[in-house]
Scaffold this active site. Structure first.
Site, mmCIF file in Angstrom:
data_model
loop_
_atom_site.group_PDB
_atom_site.id
_atom_site.type_symbol
_atom_site.label_atom_id
_atom_site.label_comp_id
_atom_site.label_asym_id
_atom_site.label_seq_id
_atom_site.Cartn_x
_atom_site.Cartn_y
_atom_site.Cartn_z
ATOM 1 N N CYS A 327 -17.519 -10.322 -40.611
ATOM 2 C CA CYS A 327 -16.527 -9.465 -39.973
ATOM 3 C C CYS A 327 -15.519 -10.368 -39.265
ATOM 4 C CB CYS A 327 -17.186 -8.476 -39.015
ATOM 5 S SG CYS A 327 -18.142 -9.245 -37.670
ATOM 6 N N ASP A 343 -13.434 -3.765 -31.220
ATOM 7 C CA ASP A 343 -13.411 -2.604 -30.354
ATOM 8 C C ASP A 343 -14.729 -2.417 -29.617
ATOM 9 O OD1 ASP A 343 -12.248 -0.091 -29.397
ATOM 10 O OD2 ASP A 343 -13.735 0.864 -30.685
ATOM 11 N N CYS A 387 -35.388 -10.080 -46.351
ATOM 12 C CA CYS A 387 -35.421 -8.653 -46.674
ATOM 13 C C CYS A 387 -34.847 -8.373 -48.064
ATOM 14 C CB CYS A 387 -34.623 -7.867 -45.629
ATOM 15 S SG CYS A 387 -34.599 -6.088 -45.912
ATOM 16 N N CYS A 397 -24.341 -4.046 -37.873
ATOM 17 C CA CYS A 397 -23.374 -4.470 -36.850
ATOM 18 C C CYS A 397 -23.998 -5.402 -35.806
ATOM 19 C CB CYS A 397 -22.798 -3.242 -36.149
ATOM 20 S SG CYS A 397 -21.505 -3.654 -34.947
#
Length: 450
Positions: A327, A343, A387, A397
């Site tokens: 990100c 944000d 995983c 996130c």
């Protein structure tokens, strides 16, 4: 409120469930591109790149800072006003609006530019503010195509607002948490009055004037227990084809300035806020809604999380940053020009600078911001790396990475167990839809097979 003291809701519990602009019905693009409110064009999942000249970036602008006419109990943003307690008026000046508009457009490497207006409550500023924003966009566009997205609680909408939004092709995200009982549990006015009927009135105004809108719902400890009532409300009563829902998970860490929510950099043994959804609830909620969706609504209801999951399944960049590998290309800018990593990371330790002092591109290229984006991939726990569903989740996130994995490693995603249950549950269906796509067929054909 203790769950046992609540009156029964509408009846369907999770444990009762079955175990761009392209709009083509035989593609996933419609869902990929238009199901996200914060990122309606599905580009927040772009990977962090050293070559900023090729990669678009986004700034979530706060024209009224954290100001809001509601007092939702779980809101992560209204308390940000304490960061600016010494500033008397928490509204973006005309001078800052012009500077931001000019710099943001000129910094973009692509011919398409998206402005995202957020809050607090974005409609705390009048129509005239956004008209001025549009005038400035035209002034500095230099041939670029510009779109606008706005997030609102819809309670302040009027015919004038709806006409303006329709005329100027705004994509509007509306915050609504499901049927009235669910919505009013936490989304109340400053005087404690319920807000559902005002929100519904606002949605009807958007529909009346033909405004394109998406529903953005928060999944909390209450509505998570009734996934089918939640989902059917959006499908059957609102008739809104684009649904985005996000889990609320917050921890309590009082600060001297009046804030009480913790950042991911906070302590590792902090108390969860009582409205937080649990991993088990989240997994059951997703599975129950998916079962209903995959049997009757593929290609009709565009659920952001399901679209993003299928995107990762077929190896396409998802239109939501939480499920992307990295990100860091979505910043947040406060009403007076301060810029933060994201944000959800408007904390002093994640402040990059001020637009009056540093160019936007310079802040985006700041080593701290680059590492912030790369850490989504590089700071995964051992359990994450091992995983089977890492390709579909990428650790989700970073704001939720405060748990401990099965090996005792910290910074594991708190909702991991719920996501694992969901991915394991949907895997056969995702495999089949992937095969349909590879054969040039519509994923919706799966509804004839299940």
């Amino acid at each position: 409120m203790d769950e046992k003291t609540r009156r029964p809701a509408l009846g369907h519990k999770a444990d009762g469930s079955l175990h761009n602009e392209a709009r083509s019905d035989n593609s996933l693009e419609r869902g990929f591109l238009r199901s996200s409110t914060a990122d309606p064009f599905g580009l927040l999942g772009e990977p962090v790149s050293a070559d900023i000249a090729r990669v678009p970036f986004y700034v979530m602008a706060k024209p009224a800072g954290a100001l809001c006419n509601l007092a939702c109990e779980y809101c992560y943003y209204t308390e940000k006003k304490h960061l600016y307690a010494q500033t008397p008026h928490h509204v973006m000046s005309d001078a800052l609006l012009e500077r931001f508009t000019r710099d943001y457009i000129q910094a973009q490497p692509t011919p398409n530019v998206l402005f995202t207006w957020h809050g607090g409550e974005a409609l705390m500023r009048p129509v005239s503010f956004y008209q001025k924003a549009l005038d400035l966009q035209r002034k500095y566009a230099e041939g670029r195509h510009i779109d606008n997205a706005l997030q609102t609680n819809a309670t302040l909408l009027t015919d004038e607002w709806a006409e303006f939004l329709a005329k100027n092709h705004f994509l509007v995200g509306v915050s609504i948490d499901g049927p009235q009982e669910f919505h009013d549990e936490y989304r109340k006015s400053r005087t404690g009055r319920p807000s559902f009927m005002q929100v519904l009135r606002g949605i009807r105004l958007l529909q009346k004037h033909g405004v394109e809108w998406n529903a953005l719902a928060v999944v909390n400890d209450y509505n998570a227990d009734y996934p089918l009532d939640f989902y059917r409300f959006f499908r059957d009563e609102l008739s809104g084809p684009f649904l985005q829902f996000t889990p609320v998970v917050e921890r309590i860490e009082p600060h001297s300035d009046g804030r009480h929510l913790a950042s991911v950099a906070g302590g590792t043994h902090l108390q969860l806020a009582p409205f937080s959804v649990s991993p088990g609830q989240w997994g059951d909620f997703l599975c129950a809604i998916f079962d209903e969706w995959v049997r009757r609504d593929v290609g009709k209801m565009f659920v952001q999380l399901f679209d993003a999951t299928l995107a990762n399944w077929v190896g396409v960049m998802p239109g939501v940053c939480t499920l992307a590998e990295t990100c860091g290309h979505a910043l947040a800018m406060e009403f007076q020009g301060d810029v933060y990593c994201c944000d959800h990371f408007v904390f002093p330790e994640y402040k990059l600078g001020n637009i009056y002092e540093r160019p936007l591109v310079e802040m985006l290229q700041d080593e701290r911001q680059r590492q912030f984006g790369l850490d989504k991939r590089e700071a995964l726990t051992r359990e994450c790396r091992e995983c089977d569903y890492l390709f579909a989740c990428h650790g989700e996130c970073p704001r939720l990475r405060f748990a401990t994995d099965s090996y005792g490693n910290q910074r594991h995603n708190y909702l991991c167990r719920g996501y694992k249950k969901f991915f394991a549950h949907v895997a056969p269906y995702m495999d089949r839809m992937k095969k349909l796509l590879q054969e040039g067929r519509a994923p919706a054909e799966i509804m004839h097979e299940v």
